[in-house]
Design a protein around this motif. Structure first.
Motif, PDB file in Angstrom:
ATOM      1  N   VAL A 254       0.843  -1.197   0.000  1.00 15.98           N
ATOM      2  CA  VAL A 254       0.000   0.000   0.000  1.00 15.98           C
ATOM      3  C   VAL A 254       0.875   1.242   0.000  1.00 15.98           C
ATOM      4  CG1 VAL A 254      -1.847  -1.207   1.209  1.00 15.98           C
ATOM      5  CG2 VAL A 254      -0.107   0.007   2.522  1.00 15.98           C
ATOM      6  N   PRO A 255       0.340   2.368  -0.458  1.00 10.57           N
ATOM      7  CA  PRO A 255       1.099   3.624  -0.404  1.00 10.57           C
ATOM      8  C   PRO A 255       1.450   3.988   1.037  1.00 10.57           C
ATOM      9  CG  PRO A 255      -0.809   3.839  -1.842  1.00 10.57           C
ATOM     10  CD  PRO A 255      -0.959   2.534  -1.123  1.00 10.57           C
ATOM     11  N   VAL A 256       2.601   4.646   1.212  1.00 10.11           N
ATOM     12  CA  VAL A 256       3.086   5.060   2.525  1.00 10.11           C
ATOM     13  C   VAL A 256       3.415   6.544   2.457  1.00 10.11           C
ATOM     14  CG1 VAL A 256       4.847   4.733   4.303  1.00 10.11           C
ATOM     15  CG2 VAL A 256       4.037   2.772   2.993  1.00 10.11           C
ATOM     16  N   ARG A 257       2.859   7.311   3.373  1.00 10.17           N
ATOM     17  CA  ARG A 257       3.172   8.742   3.406  1.00 10.17           C
ATOM     18  C   ARG A 257       4.425   8.933   4.248  1.00 10.17           C
ATOM     19  NH1 ARG A 257       1.340  12.937   1.043  1.00 10.17           N
ATOM     20  NH2 ARG A 257       1.526  15.041   1.944  1.00 10.17           N
ATOM     21  N   VAL A 258       5.475   9.465   3.617  1.00  8.33           N
ATOM     22  CA  VAL A 258       6.791   9.595   4.233  1.00  8.33           C
ATOM     23  C   VAL A 258       7.112  11.081   4.384  1.00  8.33           C
ATOM     24  CG1 VAL A 258       9.254   9.087   4.011  1.00  8.33           C
ATOM     25  CG2 VAL A 258       7.558   7.424   3.215  1.00  8.33           C
ATOM     26  N   GLY A 259       7.610  11.458   5.556  1.00  8.12           N
ATOM     27  CA  GLY A 259       7.931  12.852   5.799  1.00  8.12           C
ATOM     28  C   GLY A 259       9.273  13.039   6.466  1.00  8.12           C
ATOM     29  N   SER A 260       9.718  14.303   6.481  1.00  9.67           N
ATOM     30  CA  SER A 260      10.967  14.683   7.147  1.00  9.67           C
ATOM     31  C   SER A 260      10.730  15.981   7.900  1.00  9.67           C
ATOM     32  CB  SER A 260      12.080  14.870   6.118  1.00  9.67           C
ATOM     33  OG  SER A 260      13.261  15.357   6.740  1.00  9.67           O
ATOM     34  N   LEU A 261      11.312  16.059   9.113  1.00  9.75           N
ATOM     35  CA  LEU A 261      11.154  17.266   9.922  1.00  9.75           C
ATOM     36  C   LEU A 261      12.382  17.465  10.801  1.00  9.75           C
ATOM     37  CD1 LEU A 261       9.457  19.616  11.033  1.00  9.75           C
ATOM     38  CD2 LEU A 261       8.472  18.010  12.678  1.00  9.75           C
TER      39      LEU A 261
ATOM     40  N   ALA B  16       8.322  18.417   5.356  1.00 11.76           N
ATOM     41  CA  ALA B  16       8.118  17.989   3.975  1.00 11.76           C
ATOM     42  C   ALA B  16       7.613  16.558   3.959  1.00 11.76           C
ATOM     43  CB  ALA B  16       9.423  18.092   3.178  1.00 11.76           C
ATOM     44  N   ALA B  17       6.632  16.272   3.111  1.00 13.12           N
ATOM     45  CA  ALA B  17       6.080  14.917   3.052  1.00 13.12           C
ATOM     46  C   ALA B  17       5.530  14.633   1.665  1.00 13.12           C
ATOM     47  CB  ALA B  17       4.978  14.735   4.098  1.00 13.12           C
ATOM     48  N   VAL B  18       5.398  13.342   1.361  1.00 13.27           N
ATOM     49  CA  VAL B  18       4.856  12.894   0.082  1.00 13.27           C
ATOM     50  C   VAL B  18       4.348  11.467   0.265  1.00 13.27           C
ATOM     51  CG1 VAL B  18       7.067  11.978  -0.749  1.00 13.27           C
ATOM     52  CG2 VAL B  18       5.333  12.712  -2.407  1.00 13.27           C
ATOM     53  N   THR B  19       3.348  11.102  -0.498  1.00 11.44           N
ATOM     54  CA  THR B  19       2.855   9.726  -0.472  1.00 11.44           C
ATOM     55  C   THR B  19       3.628   8.907  -1.501  1.00 11.44           C
ATOM     56  OG1 THR B  19       0.649  10.429   0.212  1.00 11.44           O
ATOM     57  CG2 THR B  19       0.844   8.232  -0.753  1.00 11.44           C
ATOM     58  N   VAL B  20       4.286   7.855  -1.016  1.00 12.78           N
ATOM     59  CA  VAL B  20       5.140   7.009  -1.854  1.00 12.78           C
ATOM     60  C   VAL B  20       4.353   5.771  -2.276  1.00 12.78           C
ATOM     61  CG1 VAL B  20       7.278   5.676  -1.962  1.00 12.78           C
ATOM     62  CG2 VAL B  20       7.198   7.829  -0.679  1.00 12.78           C
ATOM     63  N   HIS B  21       4.388   5.468  -3.559  1.00 12.09           N
ATOM     64  CA  HIS B  21       3.705   4.298  -4.111  1.00 12.09           C
ATOM     65  C   HIS B  21       4.770   3.295  -4.552  1.00 12.09           C
ATOM     66  CE1 HIS B  21      -0.221   6.428  -4.344  1.00 12.09           C
ATOM     67  NE2 HIS B  21       0.574   7.484  -4.452  1.00 12.09           N
TER      68      HIS B  21
ATOM     69  N   VAL C 132       4.674  20.780   1.802  1.00  9.35           N
ATOM     70  CA  VAL C 132       5.668  21.470   2.625  1.00  9.35           C
ATOM     71  C   VAL C 132       4.909  22.433   3.516  1.00  9.35           C
ATOM     72  CG1 VAL C 132       7.572  23.124   2.602  1.00  9.35           C
ATOM     73  CG2 VAL C 132       7.565  21.218   0.986  1.00  9.35           C
ATOM     74  N   ARG C 133       5.195  22.363   4.820  1.00  2.94           N
ATOM     75  CA  ARG C 133       4.420  23.141   5.783  1.00  2.94           C
ATOM     76  C   ARG C 133       5.318  23.683   6.886  1.00  2.94           C
ATOM     77  NH1 ARG C 133      -0.208  20.244   9.367  1.00  2.94           N
ATOM     78  NH2 ARG C 133      -0.656  19.300   7.331  1.00  2.94           N
TER      79      ARG C 133
ATOM     80  N   VAL D 184       9.710  15.496  -3.457  1.00  4.20           N
ATOM     81  CA  VAL D 184       9.235  16.813  -3.039  1.00  4.20           C
ATOM     82  C   VAL D 184      10.216  17.831  -3.614  1.00  4.20           C
ATOM     83  CG1 VAL D 184       8.726  18.346  -1.095  1.00  4.20           C
ATOM     84  CG2 VAL D 184       8.279  15.890  -0.894  1.00  4.20           C
ATOM     85  N   THR D 185       9.703  18.843  -4.283  1.00  2.00           N
ATOM     86  CA  THR D 185      10.569  19.866  -4.898  1.00  2.00           C
ATOM     87  C   THR D 185      10.058  21.243  -4.505  1.00  2.00           C
ATOM     88  OG1 THR D 185       9.265  19.782  -6.926  1.00  2.00           O
ATOM     89  CG2 THR D 185      11.233  18.411  -6.840  1.00  2.00           C
ATOM     90  N   GLU D 186      10.329  21.608  -3.270  1.00  5.99           N
ATOM     91  CA  GLU D 186       9.925  22.920  -2.769  1.00  5.99           C
ATOM     92  C   GLU D 186      10.924  23.357  -1.702  1.00  5.99           C
ATOM     93  OE1 GLU D 186       6.035  25.007  -0.629  1.00  5.99           O
ATOM     94  OE2 GLU D 186       5.795  23.171  -1.795  1.00  5.99           O
ATOM     95  N   ARG D 187      11.196  24.641  -1.622  1.00  8.55           N
ATOM     96  CA  ARG D 187      12.156  25.158  -0.652  1.00  8.55           C
ATOM     97  C   ARG D 187      11.662  24.939   0.775  1.00  8.55           C
ATOM     98  NH1 ARG D 187      13.163  30.902  -3.866  1.00  8.55           N
ATOM     99  NH2 ARG D 187      14.198  29.971  -5.696  1.00  8.55           N
ATOM    100  N   THR D 188      12.609  24.638   1.659  1.00  7.11           N
ATOM    101  CA  THR D 188      12.229  24.281   3.037  1.00  7.11           C
ATOM    102  C   THR D 188      12.988  25.038   4.117  1.00  7.11           C
ATOM    103  OG1 THR D 188      13.856  22.471   3.099  1.00  7.11           O
ATOM    104  CG2 THR D 188      11.625  21.926   2.321  1.00  7.11           C
TER     105      THR D 188
END
Length: 277
Positions: A7-14, A260-265, A249-250, A219-223
Motif C-alpha cells: 500500500v502507499p506510505v506517506r513519508v515525511g521529514s522534519l 516535507a512529506a509525500v505519499t510514496v507508491h 511542505v508546511r 518533493v521539490t519545494e524550498r524548506t
C-alpha cells in the motif's frame, strides 16, 4: 514474504531543532505534541532530536513525537552524548539504537512509523574537518559572540516496511562532507530491500542530492529557513523507480526547517527485490 501489492506510505521529514520556536525557547512535551497535531504521515524522519537535555525541558523528544503521531514502532539514533555546544563538551556516538532511556543528555535523529517495521538498520557516518561559524550567546556571560562549532558524527537509520525501506538521516553542514556521506548512504542502501527512499535534512540544496545518488526528488519545494525558505535542504529522495503523489511542505510552530512529506507508491514489481550493490 512481502505483500505483492504494498500500500502507499506517506513519508515525511522534519528538523525540529530541539523543539525551538522563533524566539529561541524550546517547547515542552505538551507543546511538542501540539505542534505535530494534524500531521498525516505514516513514517517520519526527525532530525536534531534531544533526549534529557536541559535546554529542552529534559523531554525525551523521540518518545513524544512517536506518541503524538500514533507510531507503532520507532528508533532513536543518538550521535552525541552530552549537550552540543561550542566547548565541545560532548562525546561522539554511532551505531546505537535506543527505544528507551540512555541515561543523561543525548542528541541525534529518530525514525517513527505508524506501520509495522520488519527490521531496523543503523549506519554511523564520520564527521568532516570543517567548523561552522555561528553567532550565539555565551552561556557564561550572556553576550552574543562568534563561535566555531566542530562538525559532529551523523547517522542513518533504516526501517524495512512491507514493500518499502525508508532511510532517515541528517547530513553534515559542510556540502563536501554531506556529499560524501550521502554517497555512503547510497552504497549502504543498495544492500537493503528495495525500493528505498531517503528522508531527512541532507544539507544539500536543489538537485545536488539526486545528482549524487542517481535518485529523484519526490518533493521539490524550498524548506529552509522556515520563515522564508530560500533552499530545499529537506528531502524525500527516491533511490528507485517509485511514484510520489500529494507532496506537501508546511511550516510548524517550532523548528527552523519546514516539514516535507509525500505519499510514496512502491509498486508491485519491487515487492521482494533486493538490488545489487
Amino acid at each position: 514474504m512481502h505483500n505483492l501489492h504494498p500500500v502507499p506510505v506517506r513519508v515525511g521529514s522534519l528538523n525540529i531543532a530541539s523543539g525551538r520556536c522563533p524566539d529561541g525557547a524550546s517547547v515542552d512535551a505538551a507543546g511538542l505534541a501540539a505542534g505535530l497535531d494534524g500531521l498525516d504521515v505514516d513514517v517520519l524522519a526527525v532530525q536534531e532530536v534531544d533526549v534529557d537535555q536541559p535546554r529542552s525541558h529534559r523531554v525525551h523528544q523521540p518518545s513524544v513525537v512517536a506518541d503524538a503521531l500514533g507510531a507503532v514502532d520507532w528508533r532513536f539514533a543518538p550521535t552525541l552524548a552530552g549537550t552540543p555546544d561550542p566547548f565541545a563538551s560532548w562525546q561522539p556516538l554511532s551505531g546505537v539504537l535506543d527505544h528507551g532511556g540512555l541515561g543523561g543528555p543525548h542528541y541525534g535523529i529518530a525514525l517513527v512509523s505508524r506501520v509495522p517495521v520488519r527490521r531496523w538498520h543503523v549506519l554511523g557516518l564520520a564527521p568532516g574537518p570543517l567548523k561552522l561559524p555561528l553567532v550565539a550567546p555565551d552561556p557564561r556571560t550572556g553576550a552574543r559572540r562568534l563561535w566555531w562549532f566542530p562538525d559532529e558524527p551523523r547517522a542513518a537509520v533504516a526501517a524495512e516496511l512491507d514493500g518499502l525501506t525508508v532511510v532517515a538521516t541528517h547530513l553534515s553542514f559542510a556540502a563536501p562532507t554531506a556529499l560524501r556521506q550521502l554517497r555512503r548512504v547510497r552504497a549502504w542502501a543498495a544492500g537493503l530491500p528495495g525500493p528505498v527512499v531517503v528522508a531527512g535534512d541532507l544539507n544539500l540544496g536543489g538537485s545536488l542530492a539526486p545528482l549524487a545518488t542517481g535518485g529523484r526528488r519526490l518533493v521539490t519545494e524550498r524548506t529552509w529557513p522556515a520563515a522564508a525558505p530560500r533552499v530545499q535542504f529537506d528531502h524525500v529522495l527516491a533511490l528507485d523507480d517509485v511514484g510520489g503523489t500529494d507532496p506537501e511542505v508546511r511550516r510548524l510552530a517550532f523548528g527552523d526547517h519546514r516539514f516535507a512529506a509525500v505519499t510514496v507508491h512502491p509498486g508491485p514489481r519491487h515487492g521482494t527485490a533486493t538490488r545489487p550493490g
